[in-house]
Write an enzyme that holds these catalytic residues in place. Structure first.
Site, PDB file in Angstrom:
ATOM      1  N   ASP A  94       0.709  -1.178   0.052  1.00  0.00           N
ATOM      2  CA  ASP A  94       0.275   0.278   0.380  1.00  0.00           C
ATOM      3  C   ASP A  94       0.639   1.308  -0.448  1.00  0.00           C
ATOM      4  OD1 ASP A  94       1.043  -0.078   2.212  1.00  0.00           O
ATOM      5  OD2 ASP A  94      -0.831   0.912   3.543  1.00  0.00           O
ATOM      6  N   GLU A  95       1.847   1.601  -0.337  1.00  0.00           N
ATOM      7  CA  GLU A  95       2.670   2.834  -0.615  1.00  0.00           C
ATOM      8  C   GLU A  95       3.859   2.328  -1.162  1.00  0.00           C
ATOM      9  OE1 GLU A  95       4.162   4.664   3.371  1.00  0.00           O
ATOM     10  OE2 GLU A  95       4.354   2.634   3.225  1.00  0.00           O
TER      11      GLU A  95
END
Length: 441
Positions: A94-95
């Site tokens: 998610d990053e």
DNA sequence: TCTGGGGTCCTCATCCCG
DNA sequence: TCTGCGGGATGAGGACCC
């Protein structure tokens, strides 16, 4: 992405929107992977033992992670990022860092902010979830900016303003400063980023060592020239299991290590890699952890070879008192398997390996039958997982126990909370299903 | 009901080699 | 031949991150 796993679950399950949601391991030794912002208000946060979370937020929804779904969403987001620049460096599902200049997507503050705004809108449109954007001239500052932007925001830190902005903040905001380093610095009277800068590089190196101290000092001055690096090859592959109850039986420990070795090799082969160093990890009943490793003559992806190495390493470990976790890993990865003198012999052993594996599986199944208290039927109905019922359609498991499973019938596209029904765990009309996309296609 | 899983990087000790 | 020393490879452990 903001509270990624929990947000994905809320998007998938309309009845959970606006509610406290906790995603993590639900066993007796589970920990929180992600808590929704509603759950965080009760003090629940990631890495917290599940039992503690349940005490703090007894009414929250507790769900098991669904990595398949998260990976799919992650791929959608990464595709949006790669459309901005060839230089995309994922840090996790998610990053990611994106070098906007390299992609000629932005060249100054105004264009960067415009790109950030558009990206956030695109993420929302494509995934149905919110993401936050941090814009800055270096990776470190961009990361801090993105933390400040959460949830659902955008923060731009102008070049030249970094030091003043960081100065009053706690040393803990610097990436790489965790509890141990934070304590270390605190004992030296260093609490803020400004105090790191004042202490000077020599003092930092004296306190924390050459690499860490030097790095931290540079960070405190907002000096970070690290480039964005796309597609870094992984350097190790490992699998580990924490057991609900400590294992005391040495035979069982050996069996678990063999299974872990097989799973590790499966992943290794799936990635098209082979490795040279086999690592065994043992966490004992008292949480003390030790690793033992062995480097082979050449890289291998042969399950027999990894299993034998892991078994050898285990023989050098005292497990009296019980073990709570076992792990097997392979590092020193190569893209090929060395065709050495033993390749022939290894191929000849392959047949034996298959027999061994069958034997191991049979043994395991026998062990499960011998322990009927495991209630295997309920393993199929994990809280949060998707199901389909012949009559009522798509839904998800709200809970299960004592021979029953409770299902809520709703999909990501339902307009409100769905209806709840309870079935027998062996109801023939009920079957596990794949996750549905969060946004209707 | 105390403490997951999958990684990365660094440090320190030891051994071996030239 | 003895000794000193630097450096790579190896192994163990710890901190940190999501």
């Amino acid at each position: 992405m903001d509270a990624f796993y929990a947000s994905a679950e809320q998007a998938a399950k309309p009845s959970l929107r606006g509610k406290a949601v906790v995603v993590g391991g639900l066993g007796p030794r589970g920990v929180v992977a992600t808590a929704s912002y509603e759950a965080r208000r009760f003090g629940v946060h990631s890495a917290m033992p599940m039992g503690q979370a349940r005490r703090l937020a007894p009414h929250a929804a507790y769900l098991v992670p669904r990595f398949r779904l998260y990976r799919e969403v992650s791929e959608q987001v990464m595709a949006l990022l790669r459309a901005l620049s060839p230089l995309v460096e994922p840090l996790s599902l998610d990053e990611a860092f994106v070098d906007l200049e390299a992609g000629e997507a932005a060249w100054d503050e105004v264009s960067a902010e415009a790109v950030g705004l558009r990206l956030r809108a695109d993420i929302r449109r494509v995934t149905g979830l919110t993401g936050s954007v941090g814009l800055a001239a270096s990776k470190m500052v961009a990361k801090i900016a993105s933390e400040e932007a959460k949830p659902d925001g955008l923060v731009l830190i102008r070049p030249g303003t970094e030091r003043a902005l960081l100065a009053p903040k706690s040393v803990r905001i610097l990436p790489g400063v965790g509890p141990a380093t934070g304590d270390h610095l605190r004992r030296a009277g260093i609490l803020t980023v400004a105090e790191i800068a004042e202490a000077g590089e020599d003092e930092l190196v004296r306190l924390l060592g050459k690499a860490h101290g030097g790095h931290l000092y540079a960070m405190a001055l907002a000096h970070d020239e690290r480039p964005v690096v796309a597609e870094r090859d992984s350097k190790s592959v490992s699998v580990e299991d924490t057991y609900d109850v400590d294992i005391h039986d040495r035979v069982r420990v050996r069996m678990e290590v063999q299974r872990l070795a097989d799973r590790c090799v499966e992943r290794l082969r799936g990635a098209g890699r082979s490795g040279r160093t086999v690592v065994l990890k043992v966490r004992r009943y008292d949480f003390s952890t030790l690793t033992r490793s062995e480097t082979l003559r050449g890289p291998t992806d042969d399950p027999g070879v990894v299993r034998e190495a892991a078994a050898r390493l285990l023989e050098a470990v005292d497990t009296t008192g019980g073990v709570r976790l076992l792990g097997v890993g392979v590092s020193g990865l190569a893209d090929y398997t060395q065709e050495d003198l033993f390749a022939q012999a290894a191929a000849a052993e392959e047949a034996e390996d298959v027999e061994d594996r069958d034997a191991a599986v049979a043994e395991e199944e026998a062990a499960e039958e011998a322990a009927p208290a495991e209630q295997p039927a309920e393993r199929r109905w994990m809280a949060g997982h998707d199901v389909r019922h012949a009559e009522f359609g798509a839904g998800w498991v709200q809970g299960s126990g004592v021979g029953r499973v409770t299902v809520r019938f709703e999909t990501p596209y339902s307009t409100g909370p769905g209806r709840v029904r309870t079935f027998a765990v062996d109801d023939p009309e009920l079957e596990p299903a794949d996750p549905l996309p969060l946004v209707e296609l």
